[in-house]
Design a protein around this motif. Structure first.
Motif, mmCIF file in Angstrom:
data_model
loop_
_atom_site.group_PDB
_atom_site.id
_atom_site.type_symbol
_atom_site.label_atom_id
_atom_site.label_comp_id
_atom_site.label_asym_id
_atom_site.label_seq_id
_atom_site.Cartn_x
_atom_site.Cartn_y
_atom_site.Cartn_z
ATOM 1 N N ASP A 80 46.721 13.777 1.789
ATOM 2 C CA ASP A 80 47.208 12.565 1.006
ATOM 3 C C ASP A 80 46.013 11.939 0.123
ATOM 4 O O ASP A 80 45.985 11.676 -1.130
ATOM 5 N N LEU A 81 44.737 11.813 0.789
ATOM 6 C CA LEU A 81 43.479 11.569 -0.070
ATOM 7 C C LEU A 81 42.972 12.384 -1.158
ATOM 8 O O LEU A 81 42.809 11.903 -2.277
ATOM 9 N N VAL A 82 43.190 13.478 -0.819
ATOM 10 C CA VAL A 82 42.747 14.412 -2.041
ATOM 11 C C VAL A 82 43.703 14.548 -2.937
ATOM 12 O O VAL A 82 43.483 14.768 -4.177
ATOM 13 N N ALA A 83 45.098 14.499 -2.769
ATOM 14 C CA ALA A 83 46.258 14.547 -3.486
ATOM 15 C C ALA A 83 45.987 13.246 -4.738
ATOM 16 O O ALA A 83 46.408 13.409 -5.771
ATOM 17 N N ALA A 84 45.974 12.197 -4.025
ATOM 18 C CA ALA A 84 45.685 10.960 -4.797
ATOM 19 C C ALA A 84 44.394 11.327 -5.709
ATOM 20 O O ALA A 84 44.446 10.827 -6.905
ATOM 21 N N ARG A 85 43.216 11.776 -5.234
ATOM 22 C CA ARG A 85 42.143 12.248 -6.196
ATOM 23 C C ARG A 85 42.370 12.892 -7.203
ATOM 24 O O ARG A 85 41.927 12.884 -8.392
ATOM 25 N N VAL A 86 43.238 14.159 -7.041
ATOM 26 C CA VAL A 86 43.563 15.027 -7.874
ATOM 27 C C VAL A 86 44.352 14.310 -8.784
ATOM 28 O O VAL A 86 44.367 14.715 -10.080
ATOM 29 N N ASN A 87 45.498 13.609 -8.568
ATOM 30 C CA ASN A 87 46.158 12.779 -9.465
ATOM 31 C C ASN A 87 45.310 11.920 -10.412
ATOM 32 O O ASN A 87 45.983 11.595 -11.475
ATOM 33 N N ARG A 88 44.225 11.607 -10.191
ATOM 34 C CA ARG A 88 43.487 10.667 -10.894
ATOM 35 C C ARG A 88 42.726 11.478 -12.140
ATOM 36 O O ARG A 88 42.212 10.890 -13.141
ATOM 37 N N ALA A 89 42.567 12.834 -11.687
ATOM 38 C CA ALA A 89 41.730 13.521 -12.841
ATOM 39 C C ALA A 89 42.571 13.644 -14.122
ATOM 40 O O ALA A 89 43.755 13.673 -14.263
ATOM 41 N N PRO A 90 41.747 13.511 -15.311
ATOM 42 C CA PRO A 90 42.322 13.924 -16.653
ATOM 43 C C PRO A 90 42.917 15.120 -16.679
ATOM 44 O O PRO A 90 42.448 16.157 -16.172
ATOM 45 N N GLY A 91 44.150 15.018 -17.201
ATOM 46 C CA GLY A 91 45.015 16.198 -17.659
ATOM 47 C C GLY A 91 45.853 16.848 -16.307
ATOM 48 O O GLY A 91 46.597 17.657 -16.761
ATOM 49 N N VAL A 92 45.715 16.041 -15.170
ATOM 50 C CA VAL A 92 46.896 16.657 -14.175
ATOM 51 C C VAL A 92 48.120 15.792 -14.440
ATOM 52 O O VAL A 92 48.226 14.859 -14.559
ATOM 53 N N ASN A 93 49.097 16.696 -14.425
ATOM 54 C CA ASN A 93 50.327 16.257 -14.899
ATOM 55 C C ASN A 93 51.315 16.289 -13.574
ATOM 56 O O ASN A 93 52.250 15.500 -13.505
ATOM 57 N N HIS A 94 51.026 16.992 -12.478
ATOM 58 C CA HIS A 94 51.811 16.986 -11.168
ATOM 59 C C HIS A 94 50.980 17.681 -10.221
ATOM 60 O O HIS A 94 50.235 18.583 -10.575
#
Length: 154
Positions: A80-94
């Motif tokens: 969950d923590l890593v998924a939240a970090r990935v979601n904040r990265a520019p250009g990640v749409n899902h």
């Protein structure tokens, strides 16, 4: 949720042919004979009730920049923590979890390949986790529209 004739028309007419213009909802309202505000309210209601998951265009990503499917091997307790970090990265749409050693998958987009590589490098550095980069080798068009037999539905 019970769908009336106008809801059904919205779904049938625009799942494949959303107007490409400055005011698509206004164009839809003219075609349906209702106010633009009603089109927007109905679409929002259909999304809120989960009849529709999304309203919007689908772009041919290769014409709009660069994109890549990536996968990260995340310890289960950090997912969950890593998924939240990935979601904040520019250009990640899902992103989504998978049952695999590489258990978190996501799509990242950028204006060009160099920017995409920089973004992926930065995210991999921040996560400190192994990342697979899976560029598209061949594209396939999948028609996600459905012919709905409204009479057969309850």
């Amino acid at each position: 949720m019970r769908l009336d004739t106008t809801d059904r028309q919205l779904i049938n007419l625009y799942q494949r042919e959303l107007p490409v213009c400055e005011r698509p909802y206004e164009e839809m309202s003219r075609q349906l004979g209702i106010a633009e505000e009603e089109v927007i309210e109905r679409l929002q209601s259909l999304q809120d009730s989960q009849v529709l998951s999304r309203v919007g265009p689908v772009f041919e990503h290769s014409r709009a920049g660069a994109s890549l499917l990536a996968a990260v091997a995340v310890p289960e307790e950090q997912l969950d923590l890593v998924a939240a970090r990935v979601n904040r990265a520019p250009g990640v749409n899902h992103n989504y979890a998978r049952e695999h050693i590489y258990n978190l998958w996501f799509v990242m987009t950028a204006p060009d390949e160099d920017t995409l590589d920089d973004r992926l490098d930065e995210l991999e550095h921040q996560l400190r986790l192994p990342m697979l980069r899976l560029p598209m080798v061949e594209g396939y068009h999948i028609d996600l529209g459905f012919d709905i037999d409204w009479e057969a539905l309850p």
